[in-house]
Enzyme design. Structure first.
Site, mmCIF file in Angstrom:
data_model
loop_
_atom_site.group_PDB
_atom_site.id
_atom_site.type_symbol
_atom_site.label_atom_id
_atom_site.label_comp_id
_atom_site.label_asym_id
_atom_site.label_seq_id
_atom_site.Cartn_x
_atom_site.Cartn_y
_atom_site.Cartn_z
ATOM 1 N N ASP A 36 3.156 -8.613 -48.508
ATOM 2 C CA ASP A 36 2.233 -8.190 -47.432
ATOM 3 C C ASP A 36 2.563 -8.851 -46.097
ATOM 4 O O ASP A 36 2.644 -8.185 -45.078
ATOM 5 C CB ASP A 36 0.764 -8.405 -47.834
ATOM 6 C CG ASP A 36 0.432 -9.826 -48.236
ATOM 7 O OD1 ASP A 36 1.366 -10.634 -48.466
ATOM 8 O OD2 ASP A 36 -0.769 -10.149 -48.328
ATOM 9 N N GLY A 123 -9.936 -13.744 -58.865
ATOM 10 C CA GLY A 123 -8.794 -13.031 -58.308
ATOM 11 C C GLY A 123 -8.943 -11.522 -58.360
ATOM 12 O O GLY A 123 -7.987 -10.798 -58.097
ATOM 13 N N SER A 126 -13.950 -10.178 -55.701
ATOM 14 C CA SER A 126 -15.392 -9.984 -55.530
ATOM 15 C C SER A 126 -15.758 -10.121 -54.054
ATOM 16 O O SER A 126 -16.661 -9.432 -53.567
ATOM 17 C CB SER A 126 -16.178 -10.984 -56.376
ATOM 18 O OG SER A 126 -16.003 -12.307 -55.918
ATOM 19 N N ASP A 171 -7.079 -6.336 -50.105
ATOM 20 C CA ASP A 171 -8.298 -6.306 -50.927
ATOM 21 C C ASP A 171 -9.357 -5.388 -50.333
ATOM 22 O O ASP A 171 -9.951 -4.553 -51.019
ATOM 23 C CB ASP A 171 -8.891 -7.717 -51.066
ATOM 24 C CG ASP A 171 -7.911 -8.682 -51.683
ATOM 25 O OD1 ASP A 171 -6.815 -8.249 -52.093
ATOM 26 O OD2 ASP A 171 -8.240 -9.882 -51.744
HETATM 27 P P1 ADP Z 1 -12.561 -13.485 -55.457
HETATM 28 O O1 ADP Z 1 -12.621 -12.640 -54.234
HETATM 29 O O2 ADP Z 1 -11.201 -13.552 -56.060
HETATM 30 O O3 ADP Z 1 -13.585 -13.116 -56.487
HETATM 31 P P2 ADP Z 1 -13.325 -15.491 -53.565
HETATM 32 O O4 ADP Z 1 -13.397 -16.957 -53.634
HETATM 33 O O5 ADP Z 1 -12.504 -14.876 -52.494
HETATM 34 O O6 ADP Z 1 -12.877 -14.978 -55.018
HETATM 35 O O7 ADP Z 1 -14.783 -14.874 -53.395
HETATM 36 C C1 ADP Z 1 -15.826 -15.291 -54.241
HETATM 37 C C2 ADP Z 1 -17.067 -15.522 -53.409
HETATM 38 O O8 ADP Z 1 -17.603 -14.276 -52.947
HETATM 39 C C3 ADP Z 1 -18.192 -16.150 -54.208
HETATM 40 O O9 ADP Z 1 -18.040 -17.558 -54.270
HETATM 41 C C4 ADP Z 1 -19.407 -15.737 -53.377
HETATM 42 O O10 ADP Z 1 -19.542 -16.578 -52.248
HETATM 43 C C5 ADP Z 1 -19.012 -14.347 -52.889
HETATM 44 N N1 ADP Z 1 -19.584 -13.321 -53.789
HETATM 45 C C6 ADP Z 1 -18.914 -12.528 -54.637
HETATM 46 N N2 ADP Z 1 -19.748 -11.711 -55.322
HETATM 47 C C7 ADP Z 1 -21.007 -12.007 -54.894
HETATM 48 C C8 ADP Z 1 -22.322 -11.516 -55.198
HETATM 49 N N3 ADP Z 1 -22.520 -10.558 -56.109
HETATM 50 N N4 ADP Z 1 -23.366 -12.070 -54.542
HETATM 51 C C9 ADP Z 1 -23.167 -13.019 -53.620
HETATM 52 N N5 ADP Z 1 -21.973 -13.508 -53.281
HETATM 53 C C10 ADP Z 1 -20.886 -13.022 -53.906
HETATM 54 MG MG MG Z 2 -11.550 -13.013 -52.446
#
Ligand code: ADP
Ligand code: MG
Length: 384
Positions: A36, A123, A126, A171
């Site tokens: 990327d 990963g 989310s 993403d």
């Molecule tokens: P990934 O994107 O790989 O899952 P990240 O560290 O980039 O990991 O993102 C995870 C963060 O996104 C969580 O720690 C939280 O702060 C936020 N998050 C994800 N899903 C939710 C949710 N359903 N409600 C609130 N916050 C969320």
């Molecule tokens: Mg992330």
């Protein structure tokens, strides 16, 4: 994905207002690793884990955010949004609101509920699913509509500029623009994209090694610097190679001897990975799944040996999958040094595959992995 009816009832019980509901998926990258930032190609797939966002207007000027995953509600003044991240989950939705405000939109008060089944911090992105679901919800509330690619860029900016996490656009792009039963070949240079079909009888089995190493002697930044150094040498000879996207394997044959050994290896990974990623999209278009599997195997070897971005556990997870019935292809996905592998598996063999891979991996490493069976799903959308 969580049940939208249950989600709606939850929002109504908490906020006493009917929500508009949106869903945005997580993702897995099928092929195209560390290409990327070289302005190359990636080919992610949206998965059937998603974050739901429910939004309803408020008349008190407050922005009230609730996450069912965290069981927590937090309140902000729409007229006095925090200027900086607070190092908590609210940063992701607030970042989106802050970027939209920066685009000149007046932001009214609203209640926003979030509920996701994308595993957090595994990963599968989310964070992007929260951003994209929030962005759809808030733009709908204020009566604006952005094309998917533009929405993705706004969400990436929320993560880069507000959350201060240094991620690329992949993403958010796939979460906003994914299509059911398709992977998406994304050109990171100009964000043009092509869909490539994934047969509906193919499952995406995502196996979490449960490890994330910070490696001695270097990491992401080192790898990136090494590959960029190789690019600079090629560019000094023939020009027109600002990024490894523009370089060829012949360039490495000609000038590789001038490169530090690690630079040469990293560049060979990036250049060959771009070729494989485009080739994999063409193989999908032809329905040649054996070729897709072969390219995934080559990609893993290149990631592990040339980029040195794998680790013992991820190599084990890929190796242990090789002779299991139904496997089409397996490789480490994501930024490297641990994380998840992606396995394309015949759907009717997927459950047995998960059983066998899980017990083999546990027996070899002593670690019990989390393994998910996913499918290529649609991008972000309004549910009701
Ligand atoms: P990934 O994107 O790989 O899952 P990240 O560290 O980039 O990991 O993102 C995870 C963060 O996104 C969580 O720690 C939280 O702060 C936020 N998050 C994800 N899903 C939710 C949710 N359903 N409600 C609130 N916050 C969320
Ligand atoms: Mg992330």
């Amino acid at each position: 994905m969580h049940d939208p009816d249950v989600f709606r009832a939850m929002h109504v019980a908490r906020f006493h207002a009917e929500p508009a509901i949106f869903a945005a998926p997580g993702r897995v990258n099928l092929i195209g690793e560390h290409t990327d930032y070289a302005e190359g190609f990636v080919m992610p797939v949206a998965i059937d884990f998603a974050t739901l966002a429910g939004i309803s207007p408020r008349s008190d000027g407050k922005i009230v955010l609730y996450s069912e995953n965290y069981g927590e509600e937090r309140s902000f003044e729409a007229a006095a949004l925090p200027a900086k991240a607070g190092q908590r989950w609210t940063d992701y939705p607030l970042g989106v609101v802050s970027i939209l405000a920066g685009e000149g939109h007046a932001i009214p008060g609203f209640s926003l509920s979030l509920w996701g089944d994308v595993p957090l911090g595994s990963g599968l992105s989310s964070s992007a699913s929260v951003e994209v679901a929030t962005a759809l919800a808030v733009t709908r509330l204020i009566g604006v509509s952005y094309p998917g690619p533009v929405l993705a860029r706004l969400c990436q900016r929320a993560e880069n500029e507000f959350v201060e996490a240094n991620c690329g656009i992949m993403d958010q792009f796939i979460s906003a623009n994914g299509a059911k039963d398709h992977a998406l070949l994304l050109d990171c240079r100009d964000l043009s994209f092509k869909l490539a079909p994934i047969p509906p009888n193919v499952a995406l089995v995502i196996a979490n090694t449960m490890v994330k190493h910070s490696i001695a002697g270097g990491d992401y930044a080192t790898r990136r610097a090494e590959s960029e150094a190789a690019c600079a040498i090629i560019n000094s000879h023939r020009g027109g190679v600002p990024f490894l996207r523009d370089a060829t394997l012949e360039d490495l044959e000609k000038w590789g001897h001038e490169m530090a050994p690690n630079s040469l290896k990293r560049a060979r990974h990036v250049i060959s990975e771009n070729l494989r990623t485009v080739a994999a999209s063409e193989a999908l278009l032809k329905g040649d799944m054996a070729e897709v599997g072969r390219l995934m195997a080559e990609a893993h070897k290149s990631y592990s040996q040339d980029f040195e971005g794998s680790c013992e556990e991820a190599d084990a997870m890929v190796a242990l999958a090789q002779d299991l019935p139904g496997l089409i292809g397996a490789r480490l996905t994501g930024g490297g040094f641990g994380g998840c592998t992606i396995n394309l598996v015949e759907q009717d063999q997927a459950a047995a595959f998960v059983e066998a891979l899980g017990s083999r991996y546990a027996a070899q490493t002593g670690i019990v992995p989390q393994i998910h069976i996913c499918h290529a799903s649609g991008g972000a959308r309004r549910l009701r």
